[in-house]
Design a protein around this motif. Structure first.
Motif, PDB file in Angstrom:
ATOM      1  N   PRO A 100      -2.982 -47.448 -25.147  1.00 40.43           N
ATOM      2  CA  PRO A 100      -4.057 -48.114 -24.388  1.00 40.43           C
ATOM      3  C   PRO A 100      -3.602 -48.804 -23.112  1.00 40.43           C
ATOM      4  N   LYS A 101      -2.307 -49.018 -22.948  1.00 42.33           N
ATOM      5  CA  LYS A 101      -1.809 -49.669 -21.735  1.00 42.33           C
ATOM      6  C   LYS A 101      -1.439 -48.655 -20.644  1.00 42.33           C
ATOM      7  N   GLN A 102      -1.499 -47.373 -20.981  1.00 46.71           N
ATOM      8  CA  GLN A 102      -1.166 -46.340 -20.005  1.00 46.71           C
ATOM      9  C   GLN A 102      -2.242 -46.247 -18.923  1.00 46.71           C
ATOM     10  N   LYS A 103      -1.815 -46.212 -17.675  1.00 49.38           N
ATOM     11  CA  LYS A 103      -2.723 -46.064 -16.543  1.00 49.38           C
ATOM     12  C   LYS A 103      -2.390 -44.755 -15.819  1.00 49.38           C
ATOM     13  N   ILE A 104      -3.426 -44.099 -15.328  1.00 52.65           N
ATOM     14  CA  ILE A 104      -3.260 -42.841 -14.604  1.00 52.65           C
ATOM     15  C   ILE A 104      -3.996 -42.936 -13.279  1.00 52.65           C
ATOM     16  N   THR A 105      -3.327 -42.542 -12.213  1.00 51.64           N
ATOM     17  CA  THR A 105      -3.969 -42.485 -10.900  1.00 51.64           C
ATOM     18  C   THR A 105      -4.341 -41.045 -10.593  1.00 51.64           C
TER      19      THR A 105
END
Length: 302
Positions: A100-105
């Motif tokens: 849940p802490k993974q971010k994707i641009t």
């Protein structure tokens, strides 16, 4: 003319005549060029350029030769998408649910000769947002995506269709940050339901319950991992008797708490004590029950 001469002349005439007759009547038997005027069918199939759909982050790796597509000058994703891309999106969904802490641009691209008729700053950004919205419509968490757009000179196309004008950058997860979040949650837990020690009248000693001991253990655990943590013990009293005496008594209660905590793994240097005396009651000092609730020490994390 001799017979020999006539014989040779006859042979020559025969050869010449034979050659003439052969060329006149048998030339069709000779090798000839065959021309075929039948129209030939030219294949008009256009092979799509190779622009694979790639998801490559720590813990996920997926690649397929198919990709998302946009018509030229359009910000709307062409749907339905291929099965192989759908498979990749499902894998991404499972991965993000577990992280849940993974971010994707998502970076969307548009070419400089395209027209932007959207409200976004550029067509690339509009496309990135449409990809994000498509992901969200398939159950992926919106807060795990950020978008940006870029204008470039050209992009691989098939006729008037842009093939996969987007890429996906997985941000590195800072394990230190993750750990900090864990301890922040523990601090919130401690301060939301602080350790409160209640005391009998004129007393500064108290036997701890099992629940109190568990709270002490949480405080010690937090202090052991967060090196700059400060524990604060605030003593309180009821309003019976002289105020100055109650200030002193409440301070003794705070010092008792500090002493107990220091024996349970928390350095005394990291524990602050103070006294509020009778100044911050939580109960009605007109009743015995209220007075009992006011005789307390509250221990929190600063």
């Amino acid at each position: 003319m001799s017979k020999k001469t006539l014989y040779l002349l006859g042979i020559a005439i025969t050869i010449i005549l034979g050659t003439f007759l052969y060329q006149k009547f048998c030339c069709n038997c000779c090798e000839k060029t065959v021309t075929d005027d039948t129209p030939k069918t030219v294949s008009t199939t256009v092979e799509e350029p190779d622009v694979p759909f790639v998801l490559n982050g720590q813990g996920i790796e997926y690649r397929t030769s198919d990709n998302l597509k946009f018509l030229k000058n359009s910000a709307k994703l062409i749907v339905p998408v291929s099965d192989s891309v759908t498979t990749g999106i499902e894998k991404l969904k499972a991965f993000l649910a577990s992280n849940p802490k993974q971010k994707i641009t998502i970076t969307g691209y548009a070419t400089s000769d395209e027209t932007n008729s959207t409200s976004f700053e550029n067509l690339g950004l509009a496309r990135a947002n449409d990809v994000k919205n498509y992901f969200v419509s398939n159950g992926l968490a919106e807060n795990q995506f950020t978008t940006k757009g870029e204008i470039i000179d050209k992009w691989k196309m098939s006729a008037d269709t842009l093939i996969g004008p987007a890429d996906y950058a997985f941000e590195s997860i800072d394990s230190t940050s993750t750990a900090t979040d864990e301890w922040s949650l523990l601090k919130e837990k401690i301060n939301a339901d602080p350790l409160i020690l209640h005391f009998n009248t004129n007393q500064s000693r108290q036997t701890l319950s099992d629940a109190d001991k568990k709270k002490v253990a949480d405080i010690a655990k937090y202090a052991a991992h967060v090196k700059d943590a400060t524990v604060v013990a605030v003593g309180h009293s009821d309003n019976v008797g002289n105020r100055d005496s109650n200030i002193i008594l409440a301070q003794k209660r705070a010092e008792f708490s500090k002493n107990y905590l220091s024996k349970n793994g928390i350095s005394a240097e990291r524990i602050e004590t103070m006294s509020k005396g009778p100044d911050e009651p939580i109960g009605d000092n007109q009743t015995e029950e209220g007075k009992a609730s006011n005789r307390r020490t509250v221990i929190t994390i600063k």
